[in-house]
Motif scaffolding. Sequence first.
Motif, PDB file in Angstrom:
ATOM      1  N   GLY A  87       0.794  -1.223   0.000  1.00  0.00           N
ATOM      2  CA  GLY A  87       0.000   0.000   0.000  1.00  0.00           C
ATOM      3  C   GLY A  87       0.822   1.267   0.000  1.00  0.00           C
ATOM      4  N   GLU A  88       2.128   1.161   0.258  1.00  0.00           N
ATOM      5  CA  GLU A  88       2.969   2.348   0.208  1.00  0.00           C
ATOM      6  C   GLU A  88       3.357   2.640  -1.236  1.00  0.00           C
ATOM      7  OE1 GLU A  88       4.965   2.219   4.650  1.00  0.00           O
ATOM      8  OE2 GLU A  88       6.131   1.472   2.953  1.00  0.00           O
ATOM      9  N   SER A  89       3.717   3.888  -1.499  1.00  0.00           N
ATOM     10  CA  SER A  89       4.002   4.298  -2.871  1.00  0.00           C
ATOM     11  C   SER A  89       5.425   4.791  -2.998  1.00  0.00           C
ATOM     12  CB  SER A  89       3.018   5.399  -3.305  1.00  0.00           C
ATOM     13  OG  SER A  89       3.156   6.531  -2.467  1.00  0.00           O
ATOM     14  N   ALA A  90       5.824   5.029  -4.245  1.00  0.00           N
ATOM     15  CA  ALA A  90       7.179   5.491  -4.510  1.00  0.00           C
ATOM     16  C   ALA A  90       7.156   6.623  -5.522  1.00  0.00           C
ATOM     17  CB  ALA A  90       8.042   4.342  -5.043  1.00  0.00           C
ATOM     18  N   VAL A  91       8.071   7.557  -5.343  1.00  0.00           N
ATOM     19  CA  VAL A  91       8.318   8.603  -6.325  1.00  0.00           C
ATOM     20  C   VAL A  91       9.715   8.354  -6.880  1.00  0.00           C
ATOM     21  CG1 VAL A  91       8.558  11.066  -6.749  1.00  0.00           C
ATOM     22  CG2 VAL A  91       6.841  10.257  -5.132  1.00  0.00           C
ATOM     23  N   LEU A  92       9.817   8.164  -8.185  1.00  0.00           N
ATOM     24  CA  LEU A  92      11.087   7.893  -8.839  1.00  0.00           C
ATOM     25  C   LEU A  92      11.554   9.142  -9.570  1.00  0.00           C
ATOM     26  CD1 LEU A  92      10.125   4.482 -10.533  1.00  0.00           C
ATOM     27  CD2 LEU A  92      10.882   4.877  -8.172  1.00  0.00           C
ATOM     28  N   VAL A  93      12.824   9.486  -9.429  1.00  0.00           N
ATOM     29  CA  VAL A  93      13.403  10.615 -10.156  1.00  0.00           C
ATOM     30  C   VAL A  93      14.479  10.080 -11.078  1.00  0.00           C
ATOM     31  CG1 VAL A  93      14.643  12.802  -9.998  1.00  0.00           C
ATOM     32  CG2 VAL A  93      12.939  12.213  -8.257  1.00  0.00           C
ATOM     33  N   THR A  94      14.342  10.337 -12.383  1.00  0.00           N
ATOM     34  CA  THR A  94      15.328   9.878 -13.351  1.00  0.00           C
ATOM     35  C   THR A  94      16.297  11.011 -13.663  1.00  0.00           C
ATOM     36  OG1 THR A  94      14.363  10.529 -15.475  1.00  0.00           O
ATOM     37  CG2 THR A  94      13.426   8.596 -14.382  1.00  0.00           C
ATOM     38  N   THR A  95      17.580  10.705 -13.642  1.00  0.00           N
ATOM     39  CA  THR A  95      18.590  11.697 -14.011  1.00  0.00           C
ATOM     40  C   THR A  95      19.561  11.161 -15.062  1.00  0.00           C
ATOM     41  OG1 THR A  95      20.033  10.976 -12.190  1.00  0.00           O
ATOM     42  CG2 THR A  95      18.523  12.807 -11.746  1.00  0.00           C
ATOM     43  N   GLU A  96      19.410   9.884 -15.422  1.00  0.00           N
ATOM     44  CA  GLU A  96      20.303   9.265 -16.411  1.00  0.00           C
ATOM     45  C   GLU A  96      19.550   8.575 -17.549  1.00  0.00           C
ATOM     46  OE1 GLU A  96      24.159   8.188 -13.656  1.00  0.00           O
ATOM     47  OE2 GLU A  96      22.527   6.735 -13.737  1.00  0.00           O
ATOM     48  N   THR A  97      18.365   8.081 -17.267  1.00  0.00           N
ATOM     49  CA  THR A  97      17.546   7.425 -18.293  1.00  0.00           C
ATOM     50  C   THR A  97      16.140   8.008 -18.232  1.00  0.00           C
ATOM     51  OG1 THR A  97      16.936   5.642 -16.754  1.00  0.00           O
ATOM     52  CG2 THR A  97      18.871   5.290 -18.144  1.00  0.00           C
ATOM     53  N   ASP A  98      15.327   7.723 -19.235  1.00  0.00           N
ATOM     54  CA  ASP A  98      13.994   8.314 -19.253  1.00  0.00           C
ATOM     55  C   ASP A  98      13.028   7.576 -18.330  1.00  0.00           C
ATOM     56  OD1 ASP A  98      13.193   5.995 -20.604  1.00  0.00           O
ATOM     57  OD2 ASP A  98      13.181   6.966 -22.568  1.00  0.00           O
ATOM     58  N   ALA A  99      11.841   8.138 -18.204  1.00  0.00           N
ATOM     59  CA  ALA A  99      10.842   7.599 -17.277  1.00  0.00           C
ATOM     60  C   ALA A  99      10.454   6.174 -17.631  1.00  0.00           C
ATOM     61  CB  ALA A  99       9.607   8.498 -17.271  1.00  0.00           C
ATOM     62  N   GLU A 100      10.306   5.893 -18.920  1.00  0.00           N
ATOM     63  CA  GLU A 100       9.882   4.559 -19.339  1.00  0.00           C
ATOM     64  C   GLU A 100      10.879   3.499 -18.860  1.00  0.00           C
ATOM     65  OE1 GLU A 100       8.774   2.119 -23.457  1.00  0.00           O
ATOM     66  OE2 GLU A 100       9.193   4.272 -23.501  1.00  0.00           O
ATOM     67  N   TRP A 101      12.156   3.790 -19.006  1.00  0.00           N
ATOM     68  CA  TRP A 101      13.184   2.843 -18.579  1.00  0.00           C
ATOM     69  C   TRP A 101      13.142   2.641 -17.068  1.00  0.00           C
ATOM     70  CZ3 TRP A 101      16.370  -0.753 -20.266  1.00  0.00           C
ATOM     71  CH2 TRP A 101      17.460  -1.121 -19.478  1.00  0.00           C
ATOM     72  N   MET A 102      12.956   3.729 -16.327  1.00  0.00           N
ATOM     73  CA  MET A 102      12.922   3.637 -14.862  1.00  0.00           C
ATOM     74  C   MET A 102      11.714   2.830 -14.398  1.00  0.00           C
ATOM     75  SD  MET A 102      14.805   4.783 -12.292  1.00  0.00           S
ATOM     76  CE  MET A 102      14.789   5.353 -10.585  1.00  0.00           C
ATOM     77  N   VAL A 103      10.578   3.025 -15.044  1.00  0.00           N
ATOM     78  CA  VAL A 103       9.379   2.281 -14.665  1.00  0.00           C
ATOM     79  C   VAL A 103       9.552   0.799 -14.981  1.00  0.00           C
ATOM     80  CG1 VAL A 103       6.926   1.950 -15.178  1.00  0.00           C
ATOM     81  CG2 VAL A 103       7.832   4.257 -14.853  1.00  0.00           C
ATOM     82  N   ARG A 104      10.186   0.495 -16.102  1.00  0.00           N
ATOM     83  CA  ARG A 104      10.455  -0.919 -16.419  1.00  0.00           C
ATOM     84  C   ARG A 104      11.351  -1.542 -15.349  1.00  0.00           C
ATOM     85  NH1 ARG A 104      11.090   0.557 -21.978  1.00  0.00           N
ATOM     86  NH2 ARG A 104      13.355   0.373 -21.788  1.00  0.00           N
ATOM     87  N   ARG A 105      12.352  -0.821 -14.910  1.00  0.00           N
ATOM     88  CA  ARG A 105      13.215  -1.318 -13.835  1.00  0.00           C
ATOM     89  C   ARG A 105      12.395  -1.574 -12.569  1.00  0.00           C
ATOM     90  NH1 ARG A 105      17.064   2.536 -11.833  1.00  0.00           N
ATOM     91  NH2 ARG A 105      17.755   0.800 -10.543  1.00  0.00           N
TER      92      ARG A 105
END
Length: 210
Positions: free
Chosen positions: A45-63
Amino acid sequence: MTRPADAMPEVPALVAGRTLVIAESGDLERYNLDLRLARRRSTPGESAVLVTTETDAEWMVRRYRSVTDGEPADSLGVVDTVSGDQNLPATYAETPTAYVPGPHEIERLSMALGDVTLPRSREVRRRHLVFQSLTPLLESVDSGVVTRFVRRTTEESRTIDGFSIFRIDFTAHDDATMARVRELADLLLWVEESASGRLDFELEHVRSRP
């Protein structure tokens, strides 16, 4: 202690309100230590905020999905500082996403962190932060500015009320910069890769909190 690459360090002290800096030797993002640790230390139920500084959002979400068994996208918010051609935030999309022209845009980055949490602002759900790497910021912005940004985000922001994880390539910075980074951490995890592909972990408790 040297471990196989799929091993994970135990970091029980990573709880809400604390900051972990993962200091890596070179680019070890492929091991997903940041996201795997975030997953391990989160509760349902907890959430996460991801910040990308090297790859785009799509790549980070796939990770993220690769280590969370396809967890629903509504548990995520993403700030993308890499896809500079994106102008309009997609804060009401399946995965709320805000775009910043580059990691050096510190003030816009701060505002974007708030933007991606607005669609879920009425939910009672702890939010953790996973910051892809501080290295691009430190290479383009004065380290004092970066220090203030991290402290404001982790200690004062109402949008991040859980733990925070930041990666950094310690081989890219001098001793003075690493000393500043050290001041930001409650926990500092040193990670190096051997020639055989094994990972060496060393965890430091930099400062104690109740």
